[in-house]
Design a protein around this motif. Structure first.
Motif, PDB file in Angstrom:
ATOM      1  N   SER A 178       0.866  -1.174   0.000  1.00 20.91           N
ATOM      2  CA  SER A 178       0.000   0.000   0.000  1.00 20.91           C
ATOM      3  C   SER A 178       0.908   1.230   0.000  1.00 20.91           C
ATOM      4  O   SER A 178       1.851   1.315   0.793  1.00 20.91           O
ATOM      5  CB  SER A 178      -0.920   0.002   1.218  1.00 20.91           C
ATOM      6  N   VAL A 179       0.630   2.155  -0.916  1.00 23.68           N
ATOM      7  CA  VAL A 179       1.532   3.285  -1.144  1.00 23.68           C
ATOM      8  C   VAL A 179       0.720   4.571  -1.129  1.00 23.68           C
ATOM      9  O   VAL A 179      -0.268   4.705  -1.852  1.00 23.68           O
ATOM     10  CB  VAL A 179       2.292   3.138  -2.480  1.00 23.68           C
ATOM     11  N   PHE A 180       1.165   5.526  -0.315  1.00 20.32           N
ATOM     12  CA  PHE A 180       0.496   6.811  -0.141  1.00 20.32           C
ATOM     13  C   PHE A 180       1.220   7.859  -0.977  1.00 20.32           C
ATOM     14  O   PHE A 180       2.440   7.973  -0.925  1.00 20.32           O
ATOM     15  CB  PHE A 180       0.523   7.195   1.334  1.00 20.32           C
ATOM     16  N   PHE A 181       0.453   8.651  -1.746  1.00 25.33           N
ATOM     17  CA  PHE A 181       1.011   9.691  -2.612  1.00 25.33           C
ATOM     18  C   PHE A 181       0.442  11.036  -2.211  1.00 25.33           C
ATOM     19  O   PHE A 181      -0.775  11.209  -2.144  1.00 25.33           O
ATOM     20  CB  PHE A 181       0.653   9.420  -4.075  1.00 25.33           C
ATOM     21  N   MET A 182       1.317  12.001  -1.996  1.00 29.52           N
ATOM     22  CA  MET A 182       0.872  13.370  -1.746  1.00 29.52           C
ATOM     23  C   MET A 182       1.598  14.309  -2.691  1.00 29.52           C
ATOM     24  O   MET A 182       2.715  14.037  -3.131  1.00 29.52           O
ATOM     25  CB  MET A 182       1.076  13.772  -0.284  1.00 29.52           C
ATOM     26  N   GLY A 183       0.944  15.441  -3.005  1.00 31.32           N
ATOM     27  CA  GLY A 183       1.530  16.384  -3.945  1.00 31.32           C
ATOM     28  C   GLY A 183       1.770  17.748  -3.360  1.00 31.32           C
ATOM     29  O   GLY A 183       2.168  18.667  -4.071  1.00 31.32           O
ATOM     30  N   ALA A 184       1.545  17.904  -2.040  1.00 27.73           N
ATOM     31  CA  ALA A 184       1.747  19.183  -1.368  1.00 27.73           C
ATOM     32  C   ALA A 184       2.030  18.915   0.101  1.00 27.73           C
ATOM     33  O   ALA A 184       1.639  17.871   0.641  1.00 27.73           O
ATOM     34  CB  ALA A 184       0.523  20.072  -1.526  1.00 27.73           C
ATOM     35  N   SER A 185       2.711  19.857   0.756  1.00 27.70           N
ATOM     36  CA  SER A 185       3.261  19.591   2.084  1.00 27.70           C
ATOM     37  C   SER A 185       2.421  20.205   3.203  1.00 27.70           C
ATOM     38  O   SER A 185       2.894  21.020   3.998  1.00 27.70           O
ATOM     39  CB  SER A 185       4.695  20.108   2.165  1.00 27.70           C
ATOM     40  N   ASP A 186       1.155  19.791   3.278  1.00 27.79           N
ATOM     41  CA  ASP A 186       0.314  20.085   4.429  1.00 27.79           C
ATOM     42  C   ASP A 186      -0.664  18.934   4.561  1.00 27.79           C
ATOM     43  O   ASP A 186      -0.797  18.115   3.633  1.00 27.79           O
ATOM     44  CB  ASP A 186      -0.406  21.421   4.281  1.00 27.79           C
ATOM     45  N   LEU A 187      -1.342  18.852   5.676  1.00 26.34           N
ATOM     46  CA  LEU A 187      -2.168  17.680   5.929  1.00 26.34           C
ATOM     47  C   LEU A 187      -3.227  17.981   6.964  1.00 26.34           C
ATOM     48  O   LEU A 187      -3.085  18.882   7.780  1.00 26.34           O
ATOM     49  CB  LEU A 187      -1.307  16.518   6.445  1.00 26.34           C
ATOM     50  N   ASN A 188      -4.302  17.235   6.874  1.00 26.52           N
ATOM     51  CA  ASN A 188      -5.281  17.122   7.946  1.00 26.52           C
ATOM     52  C   ASN A 188      -5.117  15.709   8.491  1.00 26.52           C
ATOM     53  O   ASN A 188      -5.591  14.748   7.896  1.00 26.52           O
ATOM     54  CB  ASN A 188      -6.700  17.349   7.416  1.00 26.52           C
ATOM     55  N   GLU A 189      -4.397  15.590   9.611  1.00 22.33           N
ATOM     56  CA  GLU A 189      -4.045  14.250  10.069  1.00 22.33           C
ATOM     57  C   GLU A 189      -5.258  13.396  10.394  1.00 22.33           C
ATOM     58  O   GLU A 189      -5.197  12.166  10.340  1.00 22.33           O
ATOM     59  CB  GLU A 189      -3.081  14.290  11.259  1.00 22.33           C
ATOM     60  N   ARG A 190      -6.381  14.020  10.722  1.00 28.25           N
ATOM     61  CA  ARG A 190      -7.589  13.249  11.013  1.00 28.25           C
ATOM     62  C   ARG A 190      -8.036  12.451   9.786  1.00 28.25           C
ATOM     63  O   ARG A 190      -8.610  11.375   9.912  1.00 28.25           O
ATOM     64  CB  ARG A 190      -8.696  14.179  11.495  1.00 28.25           C
ATOM     65  N   ASN A 191      -7.775  12.993   8.597  1.00 27.53           N
ATOM     66  CA  ASN A 191      -8.166  12.296   7.370  1.00 27.53           C
ATOM     67  C   ASN A 191      -7.194  11.187   6.986  1.00 27.53           C
ATOM     68  O   ASN A 191      -7.489  10.386   6.088  1.00 27.53           O
ATOM     69  CB  ASN A 191      -8.285  13.282   6.216  1.00 27.53           C
ATOM     70  N   LEU A 192      -6.034  11.147   7.637  1.00 28.90           N
ATOM     71  CA  LEU A 192      -5.033  10.125   7.331  1.00 28.90           C
ATOM     72  C   LEU A 192      -5.093   8.945   8.291  1.00 28.90           C
ATOM     73  O   LEU A 192      -4.482   7.901   8.022  1.00 28.90           O
ATOM     74  CB  LEU A 192      -3.626  10.731   7.374  1.00 28.90           C
ATOM     75  N   THR A 193      -5.809   9.104   9.381  1.00 27.36           N
ATOM     76  CA  THR A 193      -5.857   8.065  10.400  1.00 27.36           C
ATOM     77  C   THR A 193      -6.400   6.763   9.826  1.00 27.36           C
ATOM     78  O   THR A 193      -7.440   6.747   9.171  1.00 27.36           O
ATOM     79  CB  THR A 193      -6.734   8.516  11.576  1.00 27.36           C
ATOM     80  N   GLY A 194      -5.676   5.683  10.071  1.00 34.41           N
ATOM     81  CA  GLY A 194      -6.086   4.369   9.622  1.00 34.41           C
ATOM     82  C   GLY A 194      -5.528   3.955   8.282  1.00 34.41           C
ATOM     83  O   GLY A 194      -5.648   2.785   7.899  1.00 34.41           O
ATOM     84  N   LEU A 195      -4.900   4.877   7.534  1.00 34.79           N
ATOM     85  CA  LEU A 195      -4.339   4.501   6.238  1.00 34.79           C
ATOM     86  C   LEU A 195      -3.154   3.546   6.404  1.00 34.79           C
ATOM     87  O   LEU A 195      -3.046   2.544   5.703  1.00 34.79           O
ATOM     88  CB  LEU A 195      -3.897   5.740   5.464  1.00 34.79           C
ATOM     89  N   ALA A 196      -2.233   3.876   7.301  1.00 38.85           N
ATOM     90  CA  ALA A 196      -1.085   3.014   7.636  1.00 38.85           C
ATOM     91  C   ALA A 196      -0.416   2.428   6.398  1.00 38.85           C
ATOM     92  O   ALA A 196      -0.302   1.210   6.251  1.00 38.85           O
ATOM     93  CB  ALA A 196      -1.521   1.903   8.586  1.00 38.85           C
ATOM     94  N   PRO A 197       0.064   3.257   5.469  1.00 37.26           N
ATOM     95  CA  PRO A 197       0.677   2.711   4.252  1.00 37.26           C
ATOM     96  C   PRO A 197       2.017   2.040   4.536  1.00 37.26           C
ATOM     97  O   PRO A 197       2.696   2.357   5.513  1.00 37.26           O
ATOM     98  CB  PRO A 197       0.872   3.962   3.394  1.00 37.26           C
ATOM     99  N   ASP A 198       2.388   1.137   3.656  1.00 32.97           N
ATOM    100  CA  ASP A 198       3.728   0.556   3.706  1.00 32.97           C
ATOM    101  C   ASP A 198       4.774   1.575   3.277  1.00 32.97           C
ATOM    102  O   ASP A 198       5.872   1.631   3.821  1.00 32.97           O
ATOM    103  CB  ASP A 198       3.807  -0.656   2.778  1.00 32.97           C
ATOM    104  N   VAL A 199       4.438   2.360   2.260  1.00 30.61           N
ATOM    105  CA  VAL A 199       5.347   3.331   1.656  1.00 30.61           C
ATOM    106  C   VAL A 199       4.617   4.661   1.555  1.00 30.61           C
ATOM    107  O   VAL A 199       3.435   4.702   1.208  1.00 30.61           O
ATOM    108  CB  VAL A 199       5.788   2.874   0.245  1.00 30.61           C
ATOM    109  N   ALA A 200       5.310   5.756   1.844  1.00 34.47           N
ATOM    110  CA  ALA A 200       4.708   7.091   1.744  1.00 34.47           C
ATOM    111  C   ALA A 200       5.590   7.992   0.897  1.00 34.47           C
ATOM    112  O   ALA A 200       6.774   8.176   1.207  1.00 34.47           O
ATOM    113  CB  ALA A 200       4.503   7.707   3.125  1.00 34.47           C
ATOM    114  N   MET A 201       5.018   8.511  -0.192  1.00 33.02           N
ATOM    115  CA  MET A 201       5.688   9.499  -1.023  1.00 33.02           C
ATOM    116  C   MET A 201       5.358  10.873  -0.432  1.00 33.02           C
ATOM    117  O   MET A 201       4.228  11.360  -0.547  1.00 33.02           O
ATOM    118  CB  MET A 201       5.196   9.404  -2.465  1.00 33.02           C
TER     119      MET A 201
END
Length: 326
Positions: free
Chosen positions: A224-247
């Motif tokens: 499972s690989v997470f891709f982001m294109g900008a350097s800010d986040l709403n961590e509440r929306n990321l909870t539970g994703l737990a990727p193997d790899v994060a771009m």
């Protein structure tokens, strides 16, 4: 310093499965921590086994993912023309340009294109690539209306908002509602959305941010690989994703508080962290990637911070076109 959360059985199994992934810093002068990740032959060559999964960085936050004989693109920006951004003479009226001589040899196919946001260094080449390959474009409502402005058929444009989990058989893609980077004035370059189709864009300022998404791709029987294109986040929306790899996008400024600690904690400390959006994307895709002094400092700071707050994560600094297997 934020405390690392305890490792559970799921994470131990995940980390064991990814034990071959490594730190790769070729051409950037950093110290390698283990053996390089396995590289595949360049795109278009023979010998790629059926079912192989490879990830190729195309600079900025652009990726080509080959899943067997199926190809997915994320933020494919290959034209990389000069706007003056890296020389201190930025021109927001720079004409939009598509370099087909660069794109055509690299993009032989694509079934889906995922767009994090619609700034030119993410969206510029998407309409051309979609028209050439017949790929479906997934993005915000702004991306949908810009696609219509470029003449793409509505049936090939799929607006998403975040929360969708899209099933493509061999892989799924979860859409995440997230945030764009803040500049030094705590603002966003070219803010705005498009709620109706505008005239066909002609200059880079005609492509607003248009809200920002991230994507998590899960390959059947693979990572499972997470891709982001900008350097800010709403961590509440990321909870539970737990990727193997994060771009992970390198932060352009310090306007966002505790960016890396919050991101690593929200993603449950990925096994592999791949920094993106640190290269000079107005130069060619030639290795080693060109990185300007200030961006090099920010890249080094990102790597140092990941190692501090998520010491079990490995950092892989990618090179252009090299295919990685996780």
């Amino acid at each position: 310093m934020l405390e690392n959360r305890p490792y559970g059985r799921r994470r131990l199994l995940r980390d064991a499965a990814l034990g071959a992934a490594a730190v790769s810093t070729t051409g950037l002068g950093a110290t390698a921590a283990s053996t390089p990740a396995q590289a595949a032959p360049p795109a278009g060559t023979t010998g790629r086994r059926s079912g192989a999964v490879s990830f190729r960085w195309w600079g900025t936050s652009g990726w080509r993912i080959d899943i067997g004989d199926r190809t997915v693109l994320i933020d494919p920006y290959l034209s990389r023309y000069d706007t003056g951004l890296f020389t201190g003479a930025f021109h927001q009226d720079t004409p939009l340009t598509v370099d087909t001589d660069v794109i055509d040899p690299l993009v032989d196919r694509a079934e889906n294109i995922f767009v994090t946001h619609t700034h030119w260094d993410h969206f510029n080449d998407v309409p051309y690539i979609a028209g050439r390959t017949g790929a479906r474009v997934f993005g915000t409502l702004t991306a949908y209306h810009l696609g219509l402005a470029y003449g793409l058929p509505a049936g090939k444009l799929a607006p998403v908002r975040g929360g969708e989990v899209l099933d493509f058989g061999d892989y799924t893609v979860e859409v995440v509602d997230t945030l764009h980077s803040r500049n030094g004035s705590w603002s966003v370059a070219f803010p705005g959305v498009r709620v109706t189709p505008p005239p066909r864009p002609e200059k880079i300022s005609d492509l607003p941010e248009g809200d920002t998404l991230a994507f998590q791709l899960r390959v059947a029987g693979g990572p499972s690989v997470f891709f982001m294109g900008a350097s800010d986040l709403n961590e509440r929306n990321l909870t539970g994703l737990a990727p193997d790899v994060a771009m992970v996008a390198s932060a352009a400024t310090t306007s966002t508080a505790d960016y890396v600690p919050r991101l690593m904690a929200a993603l449950d400390h990925p096994k592999v962290v791949v920094p993106v959006h640190w290269d000079n994307f107005e130069t060619g895709l030639t290795n080693p990637p060109r990185v300007e002094p200030n961006d090099r400092k920010r890249l080094d700071a990102l790597i140092e911070e990941v190692r501090r707050v998520s010491p079990r994560s490995r950092v892989l600094v990618p090179e252009y076109h090299t295919a990685y297997h996780f």
